[in-house]
Scaffold this motif. Structure first.
Motif, PDB file in Angstrom:
ATOM      1  N   SER A 153      29.862   2.462 147.434  1.00 31.07           N
ATOM      2  CA  SER A 153      30.599   1.524 148.271  1.00 31.07           C
ATOM      3  C   SER A 153      31.181   0.412 147.404  1.00 31.07           C
ATOM      4  O   SER A 153      30.846   0.271 146.220  1.00 31.07           O
ATOM      5  CB  SER A 153      29.669   0.914 149.322  1.00 31.07           C
ATOM      6  N   ALA A 154      32.053  -0.407 147.990  1.00 33.66           N
ATOM      7  CA  ALA A 154      32.675  -1.494 147.229  1.00 33.66           C
ATOM      8  C   ALA A 154      31.632  -2.447 146.660  1.00 33.66           C
ATOM      9  O   ALA A 154      31.713  -2.854 145.495  1.00 33.66           O
ATOM     10  CB  ALA A 154      33.661  -2.250 148.118  1.00 33.66           C
ATOM     11  N   GLY A 155      30.640  -2.807 147.480  1.00 27.71           N
ATOM     12  CA  GLY A 155      29.596  -3.705 147.005  1.00 27.71           C
ATOM     13  C   GLY A 155      28.737  -3.072 145.920  1.00 27.71           C
ATOM     14  O   GLY A 155      28.359  -3.729 144.945  1.00 27.71           O
ATOM     15  N   GLN A 156      28.433  -1.786 146.088  1.00 26.00           N
ATOM     16  CA  GLN A 156      27.650  -1.092 145.062  1.00 26.00           C
ATOM     17  C   GLN A 156      28.428  -0.970 143.758  1.00 26.00           C
ATOM     18  O   GLN A 156      27.860  -1.102 142.667  1.00 26.00           O
ATOM     19  CB  GLN A 156      27.249   0.293 145.572  1.00 26.00           C
ATOM     20  N   GLN A 157      29.733  -0.723 143.850  1.00 21.40           N
ATOM     21  CA  GLN A 157      30.546  -0.650 142.631  1.00 21.40           C
ATOM     22  C   GLN A 157      30.549  -1.981 141.887  1.00 21.40           C
ATOM     23  O   GLN A 157      30.466  -2.014 140.649  1.00 21.40           O
ATOM     24  CB  GLN A 157      31.974  -0.229 142.975  1.00 21.40           C
ATOM     25  N   ARG A 158      30.618  -3.080 142.640  1.00 17.80           N
ATOM     26  CA  ARG A 158      30.600  -4.379 141.973  1.00 17.80           C
ATOM     27  C   ARG A 158      29.254  -4.620 141.295  1.00 17.80           C
ATOM     28  O   ARG A 158      29.199  -5.120 140.170  1.00 17.80           O
ATOM     29  CB  ARG A 158      30.893  -5.499 142.973  1.00 17.80           C
ATOM     30  N   ARG A 159      28.181  -4.256 141.970  1.00 19.89           N
ATOM     31  CA  ARG A 159      26.852  -4.439 141.365  1.00 19.89           C
ATOM     32  C   ARG A 159      26.688  -3.556 140.131  1.00 19.89           C
ATOM     33  O   ARG A 159      26.123  -3.977 139.118  1.00 19.89           O
ATOM     34  CB  ARG A 159      25.760  -4.137 142.384  1.00 19.89           C
ATOM     35  N   ALA A 160      27.193  -2.318 140.205  1.00 22.13           N
ATOM     36  CA  ALA A 160      27.100  -1.434 139.041  1.00 22.13           C
ATOM     37  C   ALA A 160      27.897  -1.981 137.870  1.00 22.13           C
ATOM     38  O   ALA A 160      27.485  -1.879 136.713  1.00 22.13           O
ATOM     39  CB  ALA A 160      27.585  -0.030 139.411  1.00 22.13           C
ATOM     40  N   SER A 161      29.049  -2.585 138.157  1.00 19.77           N
ATOM     41  CA  SER A 161      29.839  -3.173 137.073  1.00 19.77           C
ATOM     42  C   SER A 161      29.123  -4.382 136.487  1.00 19.77           C
ATOM     43  O   SER A 161      29.207  -4.631 135.271  1.00 19.77           O
ATOM     44  CB  SER A 161      31.237  -3.553 137.564  1.00 19.77           C
ATOM     45  N   LEU A 162      28.393  -5.134 137.307  1.00 16.53           N
ATOM     46  CA  LEU A 162      27.606  -6.260 136.789  1.00 16.53           C
ATOM     47  C   LEU A 162      26.481  -5.776 135.877  1.00 16.53           C
ATOM     48  O   LEU A 162      26.064  -6.501 134.963  1.00 16.53           O
ATOM     49  CB  LEU A 162      27.018  -7.070 137.946  1.00 16.53           C
ATOM     50  N   ALA A 163      25.999  -4.559 136.107  1.00 22.10           N
ATOM     51  CA  ALA A 163      24.947  -4.008 135.250  1.00 22.10           C
ATOM     52  C   ALA A 163      25.431  -3.839 133.814  1.00 22.10           C
ATOM     53  O   ALA A 163      24.616  -3.771 132.893  1.00 22.10           O
ATOM     54  CB  ALA A 163      24.467  -2.666 135.810  1.00 22.10           C
TER      55      ALA A 163
END
Length: 260
Positions: free
Chosen positions: A159-169
């Protein structure tokens, strides 16, 4: 200790000045939150700091951190993570593969600074050497951003939120002392925003620097603020309040900023 200084820095697109001049210093353990209306030049400033755009005038001076070869870094980009509006991840491959790529790509700097940290620990503390955080594995980094067990999922399936969190990783798989973040909490829910604030707080506690452009509170109570208005740079009383480049009309600003 790391210290970043902007001296009369004017930023822009091509030969068109968008914002500045900026006169401000950010030291190890400090966060700078950049605010301002759309088109004021926040993203242009961050992209200039990241080395993606040349300054119109002025200087960016970095003191302290070592580059991947162990020598003093000559450019901020050599020791900085940059996270822009786009995630910097390939949709077709897994989240774990994306993060493994970033770990390899940036690992030289992480390995050099981790070795320096181990050597410093054997010698004991002394002046001038920043605290260094160890990089995490892709699986550990995903767990830290609240996505445990998703390393085998293609990035495009998130999801959009999960993609942002993965990019923060990406920030966690290779240690770099300066984080340059453009709207880092975009698409994040309240719990994820709080988790991100904790990650930044840990980075600062380890002697890191964070510079973030945002329209939303980041939960960093001690952060300094640099507010940009078109044609001028000013901060919260500890930097420049000098008049800057001539103001541009909205159409010119939109063209200068593009999708950034």
């Amino acid at each position: 200790m790391a210290r970043l200084t902007l001296d009369a820095l004017v930023v822009g697109r091509g030969s068109t000045a968008v914002a500045g001049p900026f006169d401000i210093a950010v030291a190890a353990g400090e966060a700078l939150v950049v605010t301002g209306p759309n088109g004021a030049g926040k993203s242009t400033l961050l992209r200039t700091l990241a080395g993606l755009l040349p300054p119109i005038s002025g200087t960016i001076r970095l003191e302290g951190p070592a580059a991947s070869d162990g020598e003093a870094a000559e450019r901020l980009a050599d020791v900085a993570h940059y996270l822009g509006h786009r995630h910097g991840m390939k949709s077709q491959i897994t989240v774990g593969e994306n993060l493994a790529f970033w770990a390899r790509y940036l690992g030289g700097a992480a390995a050099a600074q981790s070795e320096r940290s181990r050597q410093d620990a054997r010698r004991g503390p002394h002046v001038g050497v920043p605290t260094v955080s160890a990089p995490l594995s892709p699986a550990e980094a995903l767990a830290a951003v609240g996505l445990p067990g998703l390393d085998a999922i293609p990035f495009g399936y998130l999801s959009a939120g999960q993609q942002r969190r993965a990019s923060l990783a990406r920030l966690l798989v290779a240690h770099r002392p300066v984080w340059i973040l453009d709207e880092p909490t975009s698409a994040l829910d309240i719990a994820s925003q709080a988790r991100f604030a904790d990650l930044v707080a840990g980075h600062l506690a380890a002697g890191g620097i964070a510079i973030a452009a945002t329209h939303h509170p980041l939960g960093l109570e001690a952060a300094r603020t640099l507010h940009i208005t078109p044609g001028a740079g000013r901060d919260d009383g500890r930097g420049s309040n000098a008049p800057g480049a001539p103001a541009l009309d909205d159409a010119a600003l939109a063209e200068a900023e593009g999708w950034l």
